[in-house]
Design a protein around this motif. Sequence first.
Motif, PDB file in Angstrom:
ATOM      1  N   ASP A   1       0.816  -1.215   0.000  1.00  0.00           N
ATOM      2  CA  ASP A   1       0.000   0.000   0.000  1.00  0.00           C
ATOM      3  C   ASP A   1       0.851   1.267   0.000  1.00  0.00           C
ATOM      4  OD1 ASP A   1      -2.346  -1.394  -0.184  1.00  0.00           O
ATOM      5  OD2 ASP A   1      -2.841  -1.255   1.949  1.00  0.00           O
ATOM      6  N   VAL A   2       2.036   1.192   0.588  1.00  0.00           N
ATOM      7  CA  VAL A   2       2.952   2.342   0.547  1.00  0.00           C
ATOM      8  C   VAL A   2       3.334   2.632  -0.896  1.00  0.00           C
ATOM      9  CG1 VAL A   2       5.275   3.159   1.139  1.00  0.00           C
ATOM     10  CG2 VAL A   2       3.866   2.020   2.877  1.00  0.00           C
ATOM     11  N   TRP A   3       3.685   1.600  -1.652  1.00  0.00           N
ATOM     12  CA  TRP A   3       4.102   1.806  -3.040  1.00  0.00           C
ATOM     13  C   TRP A   3       2.926   2.209  -3.912  1.00  0.00           C
ATOM     14  CZ3 TRP A   3       8.763   3.104  -3.672  1.00  0.00           C
ATOM     15  CH2 TRP A   3       9.732   2.661  -2.763  1.00  0.00           C
TER      16      TRP A   3
ATOM     17  N   THR B   1      11.896  10.280   3.315  1.00  0.00           N
ATOM     18  CA  THR B   1      11.081  10.758   4.431  1.00  0.00           C
ATOM     19  C   THR B   1       9.603  10.745   4.047  1.00  0.00           C
ATOM     20  OG1 THR B   1      12.894  12.167   5.138  1.00  0.00           O
ATOM     21  CG2 THR B   1      10.726  12.653   6.056  1.00  0.00           C
ATOM     22  N   TRP B   2       9.319  11.180   2.849  1.00  0.00           N
ATOM     23  CA  TRP B   2       7.948  11.197   2.337  1.00  0.00           C
ATOM     24  C   TRP B   2       7.386   9.767   2.285  1.00  0.00           C
ATOM     25  CZ3 TRP B   2       5.946   9.684  -2.624  1.00  0.00           C
ATOM     26  CH2 TRP B   2       4.669  10.163  -2.916  1.00  0.00           C
ATOM     27  N   LEU B   3       8.194   8.823   1.782  1.00  0.00           N
ATOM     28  CA  LEU B   3       7.761   7.419   1.727  1.00  0.00           C
ATOM     29  C   LEU B   3       7.511   6.853   3.126  1.00  0.00           C
ATOM     30  CD1 LEU B   3      10.164   6.022  -1.023  1.00  0.00           C
ATOM     31  CD2 LEU B   3       7.672   6.242  -1.206  1.00  0.00           C
ATOM     32  N   LEU B   4       8.395   7.168   4.075  1.00  0.00           N
ATOM     33  CA  LEU B   4       8.214   6.676   5.440  1.00  0.00           C
ATOM     34  C   LEU B   4       6.999   7.314   6.100  1.00  0.00           C
ATOM     35  CD1 LEU B   4      11.914   6.468   6.675  1.00  0.00           C
ATOM     36  CD2 LEU B   4      10.475   4.648   5.717  1.00  0.00           C
ATOM     37  N   GLY B   5       6.669   8.526   5.714  1.00  0.00           N
ATOM     38  CA  GLY B   5       5.440   9.166   6.192  1.00  0.00           C
ATOM     39  C   GLY B   5       4.211   8.427   5.684  1.00  0.00           C
ATOM     40  N   ILE B   6       4.243   8.037   4.404  1.00  0.00           N
ATOM     41  CA  ILE B   6       3.152   7.225   3.854  1.00  0.00           C
ATOM     42  C   ILE B   6       3.072   5.913   4.624  1.00  0.00           C
ATOM     43  CG2 ILE B   6       2.342   5.932   1.838  1.00  0.00           C
ATOM     44  CD1 ILE B   6       3.657   8.097   0.071  1.00  0.00           C
ATOM     45  N   ALA B   7       4.230   5.309   4.888  1.00  0.00           N
ATOM     46  CA  ALA B   7       4.264   4.036   5.624  1.00  0.00           C
ATOM     47  C   ALA B   7       3.654   4.197   7.008  1.00  0.00           C
ATOM     48  CB  ALA B   7       5.703   3.526   5.734  1.00  0.00           C
ATOM     49  N   LYS B   8       4.014   5.265   7.681  1.00  0.00           N
ATOM     50  CA  LYS B   8       3.499   5.505   9.031  1.00  0.00           C
ATOM     51  C   LYS B   8       1.968   5.623   9.017  1.00  0.00           C
ATOM     52  CE  LYS B   8       4.322   8.630  12.887  1.00  0.00           C
ATOM     53  NZ  LYS B   8       5.011   9.849  13.314  1.00  0.00           N
ATOM     54  N   ARG B   9       1.431   6.346   8.036  1.00  0.00           N
ATOM     55  CA  ARG B   9      -0.037   6.479   7.924  1.00  0.00           C
ATOM     56  C   ARG B   9      -0.690   5.147   7.566  1.00  0.00           C
ATOM     57  NH1 ARG B   9       2.032  11.108   5.900  1.00  0.00           N
ATOM     58  NH2 ARG B   9       1.871  10.496   3.707  1.00  0.00           N
TER      59      ARG B   9
ATOM     60  N   TYR C   1      -0.876   2.897  10.610  1.00  0.00           N
ATOM     61  CA  TYR C   1      -1.975   3.335  11.467  1.00  0.00           C
ATOM     62  C   TYR C   1      -3.314   2.861  10.892  1.00  0.00           C
ATOM     63  CZ  TYR C   1      -5.324   6.270  13.865  1.00  0.00           C
ATOM     64  OH  TYR C   1      -6.399   6.705  14.583  1.00  0.00           O
ATOM     65  N   THR C   2      -3.515   3.062   9.590  1.00  0.00           N
ATOM     66  CA  THR C   2      -4.770   2.662   8.949  1.00  0.00           C
ATOM     67  C   THR C   2      -4.992   1.163   9.062  1.00  0.00           C
ATOM     68  OG1 THR C   2      -4.635   4.504   7.396  1.00  0.00           O
ATOM     69  CG2 THR C   2      -6.029   2.647   6.752  1.00  0.00           C
ATOM     70  N   HIS C   3      -3.969   0.393   8.763  1.00  0.00           N
ATOM     71  CA  HIS C   3      -4.115  -1.073   8.797  1.00  0.00           C
ATOM     72  C   HIS C   3      -4.299  -1.599  10.216  1.00  0.00           C
ATOM     73  CE1 HIS C   3      -3.365  -2.471   4.637  1.00  0.00           C
ATOM     74  NE2 HIS C   3      -2.871  -1.257   4.523  1.00  0.00           N
TER      75      HIS C   3
ATOM     76  N   ARG D   1      -7.771  -0.671  11.446  1.00  0.00           N
ATOM     77  CA  ARG D   1      -8.786  -1.460  10.761  1.00  0.00           C
ATOM     78  C   ARG D   1      -8.802  -2.902  11.278  1.00  0.00           C
ATOM     79  NH1 ARG D   1      -7.483  -2.382   4.930  1.00  0.00           N
ATOM     80  NH2 ARG D   1      -6.750  -0.267   5.200  1.00  0.00           N
ATOM     81  N   LYS D   2      -7.652  -3.470  11.520  1.00  0.00           N
ATOM     82  CA  LYS D   2      -7.574  -4.871  11.938  1.00  0.00           C
ATOM     83  C   LYS D   2      -7.471  -5.029  13.451  1.00  0.00           C
ATOM     84  CE  LYS D   2      -5.745  -6.513   7.664  1.00  0.00           C
ATOM     85  NZ  LYS D   2      -4.946  -7.486   7.015  1.00  0.00           N
ATOM     86  N   HIS D   3      -7.512  -3.926  14.176  1.00  0.00           N
ATOM     87  CA  HIS D   3      -7.410  -3.933  15.637  1.00  0.00           C
ATOM     88  C   HIS D   3      -6.149  -4.638  16.120  1.00  0.00           C
ATOM     89  CE1 HIS D   3     -11.409  -2.308  15.689  1.00  0.00           C
ATOM     90  NE2 HIS D   3     -11.847  -3.309  14.979  1.00  0.00           N
ATOM     91  N   LEU D   4      -5.074  -4.437  15.400  1.00  0.00           N
ATOM     92  CA  LEU D   4      -3.792  -4.978  15.812  1.00  0.00           C
ATOM     93  C   LEU D   4      -3.030  -3.900  16.549  1.00  0.00           C
ATOM     94  CD1 LEU D   4      -2.731  -6.840  12.568  1.00  0.00           C
ATOM     95  CD2 LEU D   4      -3.658  -7.844  14.645  1.00  0.00           C
ATOM     96  N   THR D   5      -2.095  -4.322  17.356  1.00  0.00           N
ATOM     97  CA  THR D   5      -1.297  -3.392  18.131  1.00  0.00           C
ATOM     98  C   THR D   5       0.004  -3.091  17.406  1.00  0.00           C
ATOM     99  OG1 THR D   5      -2.184  -4.395  20.123  1.00  0.00           O
ATOM    100  CG2 THR D   5      -0.208  -3.041  20.366  1.00  0.00           C
ATOM    101  N   VAL D   6       0.335  -1.819  17.299  1.00  0.00           N
ATOM    102  CA  VAL D   6       1.640  -1.448  16.769  1.00  0.00           C
ATOM    103  C   VAL D   6       2.630  -1.611  17.910  1.00  0.00           C
ATOM    104  CG1 VAL D   6       3.033   0.417  15.816  1.00  0.00           C
ATOM    105  CG2 VAL D   6       0.643   0.176  15.129  1.00  0.00           C
ATOM    106  N   ILE D   7       3.702  -2.321  17.642  1.00  0.00           N
ATOM    107  CA  ILE D   7       4.675  -2.592  18.695  1.00  0.00           C
ATOM    108  C   ILE D   7       5.901  -1.716  18.498  1.00  0.00           C
ATOM    109  CG2 ILE D   7       3.887  -4.943  19.065  1.00  0.00           C
ATOM    110  CD1 ILE D   7       6.221  -5.889  17.344  1.00  0.00           C
ATOM    111  N   PRO D   8       6.685  -1.494  19.542  1.00  0.00           N
ATOM    112  CA  PRO D   8       7.892  -0.685  19.409  1.00  0.00           C
ATOM    113  C   PRO D   8       8.931  -1.385  18.552  1.00  0.00           C
ATOM    114  CG  PRO D   8       7.711  -1.594  21.618  1.00  0.00           C
ATOM    115  CD  PRO D   8       6.456  -1.965  20.884  1.00  0.00           C
ATOM    116  N   LEU D   9       9.928  -0.640  18.176  1.00  0.00           N
ATOM    117  CA  LEU D   9      11.005  -1.185  17.357  1.00  0.00           C
ATOM    118  C   LEU D   9      11.594  -2.430  18.001  1.00  0.00           C
ATOM    119  CD1 LEU D   9      12.782   2.146  16.486  1.00  0.00           C
ATOM    120  CD2 LEU D   9      11.440   0.739  14.952  1.00  0.00           C
ATOM    121  N   GLU D  10      11.858  -3.427  17.172  1.00  0.00           N
ATOM    122  CA  GLU D  10      12.419  -4.665  17.676  1.00  0.00           C
ATOM    123  C   GLU D  10      13.851  -4.807  17.205  1.00  0.00           C
ATOM    124  OE1 GLU D  10       8.603  -7.528  18.081  1.00  0.00           O
ATOM    125  OE2 GLU D  10       9.659  -7.593  16.213  1.00  0.00           O
TER     126      GLU D  10
END
Length: 188
Positions: A59-61, A79-87, A90-92, A95-104
Amino acid sequence: MRSAESSTDSAADEVLLARIGTGDERALAELYARYASTVFAFVLARTEDRDLTEEVTADVWLGCWRSARTFRHDSQVLTWLLGIAKRQIYTHTRRKHLTVIPLEDEHDIPSTADDLDTLVISSEATNTLTKALNTLPTDLTEVVRLAWMHDLPYKDIAQLMNIPIGTVKSRISRARRLLREQLRNQDA
């Protein structure tokens, strides 16, 4: 300070994005070749599973293809691409009620970091630095990884994370200090 090569790459990225905006599929393929692994790693570090990462990354691409004409030239293309990724994350996850986890765990070491440059690049040094980095608070870790791994300028990190540039600088400084202390304590 950014090198001349980085500014040349940045200009080339902007040319590719302009070509993508006109529907040039080859330009998209070239930009993808440059940044696919970086975007994938950025998303994977923030999600719980590989399937979700692949979906978000696709979806980012797609977002890049659709939005290339809207690029405002106020940040680097990465930076622009990573901004799209960040959004998209969040959207995914919403929508799927999954938890975003910290950097691993990531198996990369910073490309620039004052006296951390003196570490011998080896498996042991990489593991030591990765473990030390993972003990930092999440807000520090994310800023450090964007600066050191992705070589983003502080201005772009501030924009991506919606924080003042002074906060980026203080987090980098604090992370360096904490990492130095941890590494010294391990050597003692």
